[in-house]
Design a protein around this motif. Structure first.
Motif, PDB file in Angstrom:
ATOM      1  N   GLY A 187       1.000  -1.373   0.062  1.00  0.00           N
ATOM      2  CA  GLY A 187       0.024   0.165  -0.010  1.00  0.00           C
ATOM      3  C   GLY A 187       0.888   1.245   0.148  1.00  0.00           C
ATOM      4  O   GLY A 187       0.570   2.204  -0.763  1.00  0.00           O
ATOM      5  N   ILE A 188       1.858   1.270   0.880  1.00  0.00           N
ATOM      6  CA  ILE A 188       2.823   2.386   0.855  1.00  0.00           C
ATOM      7  C   ILE A 188       3.362   2.601  -0.520  1.00  0.00           C
ATOM      8  O   ILE A 188       3.459   3.800  -0.964  1.00  0.00           O
ATOM      9  CB  ILE A 188       3.833   2.211   1.922  1.00  0.00           C
ATOM     10  N   GLU A 189       3.904   1.566  -1.197  1.00  0.00           N
ATOM     11  CA  GLU A 189       4.411   1.548  -2.401  1.00  0.00           C
ATOM     12  C   GLU A 189       3.379   2.418  -3.473  1.00  0.00           C
ATOM     13  O   GLU A 189       3.910   2.989  -4.438  1.00  0.00           O
ATOM     14  CB  GLU A 189       5.096   0.075  -2.954  1.00  0.00           C
ATOM     15  N   ARG A 190       2.146   1.857  -3.507  1.00  0.00           N
ATOM     16  CA  ARG A 190       1.158   2.304  -4.418  1.00  0.00           C
ATOM     17  C   ARG A 190       1.048   3.842  -4.235  1.00  0.00           C
ATOM     18  O   ARG A 190       0.604   4.598  -5.227  1.00  0.00           O
ATOM     19  CB  ARG A 190      -0.112   1.506  -4.233  1.00  0.00           C
ATOM     20  N   VAL A 191       0.792   4.115  -2.967  1.00  0.00           N
ATOM     21  CA  VAL A 191       0.480   5.659  -2.437  1.00  0.00           C
ATOM     22  C   VAL A 191       1.778   6.539  -3.048  1.00  0.00           C
ATOM     23  O   VAL A 191       1.616   7.430  -3.702  1.00  0.00           O
ATOM     24  CB  VAL A 191       0.271   5.891  -1.056  1.00  0.00           C
ATOM     25  N   CYS A 192       3.224   5.887  -2.929  1.00  0.00           N
ATOM     26  CA  CYS A 192       4.099   6.786  -3.243  1.00  0.00           C
ATOM     27  C   CYS A 192       4.137   6.652  -4.895  1.00  0.00           C
ATOM     28  O   CYS A 192       4.539   8.154  -5.422  1.00  0.00           O
ATOM     29  CB  CYS A 192       5.573   6.090  -2.735  1.00  0.00           C
ATOM     30  N   GLU A 193       4.005   5.823  -5.433  1.00  0.00           N
ATOM     31  CA  GLU A 193       3.696   5.673  -7.002  1.00  0.00           C
ATOM     32  C   GLU A 193       2.903   6.774  -7.578  1.00  0.00           C
ATOM     33  O   GLU A 193       3.046   7.430  -8.419  1.00  0.00           O
ATOM     34  CB  GLU A 193       3.423   4.351  -7.523  1.00  0.00           C
ATOM     35  N   ASP A 194       1.679   6.669  -6.746  1.00  0.00           N
ATOM     36  CA  ASP A 194       0.489   7.562  -7.280  1.00  0.00           C
ATOM     37  C   ASP A 194       1.147   8.947  -6.948  1.00  0.00           C
ATOM     38  O   ASP A 194       0.740   9.944  -7.890  1.00  0.00           O
ATOM     39  CB  ASP A 194      -0.708   7.580  -6.572  1.00  0.00           C
ATOM     40  N   LEU A 195       1.799   9.219  -5.795  1.00  0.00           N
ATOM     41  CA  LEU A 195       2.064  10.816  -5.443  1.00  0.00           C
ATOM     42  C   LEU A 195       3.158  11.165  -6.497  1.00  0.00           C
ATOM     43  O   LEU A 195       3.060  12.326  -7.030  1.00  0.00           O
ATOM     44  CB  LEU A 195       2.541  11.006  -4.345  1.00  0.00           C
ATOM     45  N   TRP A 196       4.149  10.303  -6.983  1.00  0.00           N
ATOM     46  CA  TRP A 196       5.064  10.728  -8.107  1.00  0.00           C
ATOM     47  C   TRP A 196       4.391  11.102  -9.297  1.00  0.00           C
ATOM     48  O   TRP A 196       4.776  11.805 -10.041  1.00  0.00           O
ATOM     49  CB  TRP A 196       6.079   9.561  -8.261  1.00  0.00           C
ATOM     50  N   ARG A 197       3.366  10.231  -9.530  1.00  0.00           N
ATOM     51  CA  ARG A 197       2.728  10.400 -10.931  1.00  0.00           C
ATOM     52  C   ARG A 197       2.133  11.970 -11.174  1.00  0.00           C
ATOM     53  O   ARG A 197       2.019  12.472 -11.950  1.00  0.00           O
ATOM     54  CB  ARG A 197       1.538   9.318 -11.067  1.00  0.00           C
ATOM     55  N   ARG A 198       1.218  12.092  -9.842  1.00  0.00           N
ATOM     56  CA  ARG A 198       0.680  13.341  -9.753  1.00  0.00           C
ATOM     57  C   ARG A 198       1.952  14.631  -9.865  1.00  0.00           C
ATOM     58  O   ARG A 198       1.637  15.595 -10.474  1.00  0.00           O
ATOM     59  CB  ARG A 198      -0.042  13.411  -8.348  1.00  0.00           C
ATOM     60  N   GLU A 199       3.201  14.409  -9.232  1.00  0.00           N
ATOM     61  CA  GLU A 199       3.964  15.426  -9.324  1.00  0.00           C
ATOM     62  C   GLU A 199       4.383  15.565 -10.747  1.00  0.00           C
ATOM     63  O   GLU A 199       4.832  16.475 -11.191  1.00  0.00           O
ATOM     64  CB  GLU A 199       5.123  15.012  -8.290  1.00  0.00           C
ATOM     65  N   LEU A 200       4.638  14.330 -11.517  1.00  0.00           N
ATOM     66  CA  LEU A 200       5.038  14.595 -12.571  1.00  0.00           C
ATOM     67  C   LEU A 200       4.230  15.007 -13.816  1.00  0.00           C
ATOM     68  O   LEU A 200       4.475  15.652 -14.826  1.00  0.00           O
ATOM     69  CB  LEU A 200       5.813  13.142 -13.026  1.00  0.00           C
ATOM     70  N   TYR A 201       2.991  14.519 -13.519  1.00  0.00           N
ATOM     71  CA  TYR A 201       2.020  14.547 -14.983  1.00  0.00           C
ATOM     72  C   TYR A 201       0.864  15.322 -14.460  1.00  0.00           C
ATOM     73  O   TYR A 201      -0.186  15.461 -15.180  1.00  0.00           O
ATOM     74  CB  TYR A 201       1.541  13.336 -15.452  1.00  0.00           C
ATOM     75  N   GLY A 202       0.499  15.833 -13.070  1.00  0.00           N
ATOM     76  CA  GLY A 202      -0.650  16.392 -12.630  1.00  0.00           C
ATOM     77  C   GLY A 202      -1.561  15.688 -12.052  1.00  0.00           C
ATOM     78  O   GLY A 202      -1.628  14.424 -12.181  1.00  0.00           O
ATOM     79  N   ALA A 203      -2.576  16.099 -11.418  1.00  0.00           N
ATOM     80  CA  ALA A 203      -3.452  15.261 -10.663  1.00  0.00           C
ATOM     81  C   ALA A 203      -4.471  14.640 -11.333  1.00  0.00           C
ATOM     82  O   ALA A 203      -5.345  13.688 -11.021  1.00  0.00           O
ATOM     83  CB  ALA A 203      -4.213  16.233  -9.584  1.00  0.00           C
TER      84      ALA A 203
END
Length: 44
Positions: A25-41
């Motif tokens: 779960g922590i890995e999935r949240v981190c991946e999502d946060l990086w995706r949002r940081e790079l590509y937007g929400a």
């Protein structure tokens, strides 16, 4: 008793299963946060 062990016990899970799901779960949240940081929400 450490908190994570107590949480696993309350959920009726073996500690190793609890940890595996927690790490996943922590890995999935981190991946999502990086995706949002790079590509937007609004990217999926």
């Amino acid at each position: 008793m450490p908190t994570q062990e107590a949480a696993a016990e309350r959920l009726g899970l073996p500690y190793s299963t609890y940890r595996r799901h927690l790490v996943s779960g922590i890995e999935r949240v981190c991946e999502d946060l990086w995706r949002r940081e790079l590509y937007g929400a609004h990217e999926s």
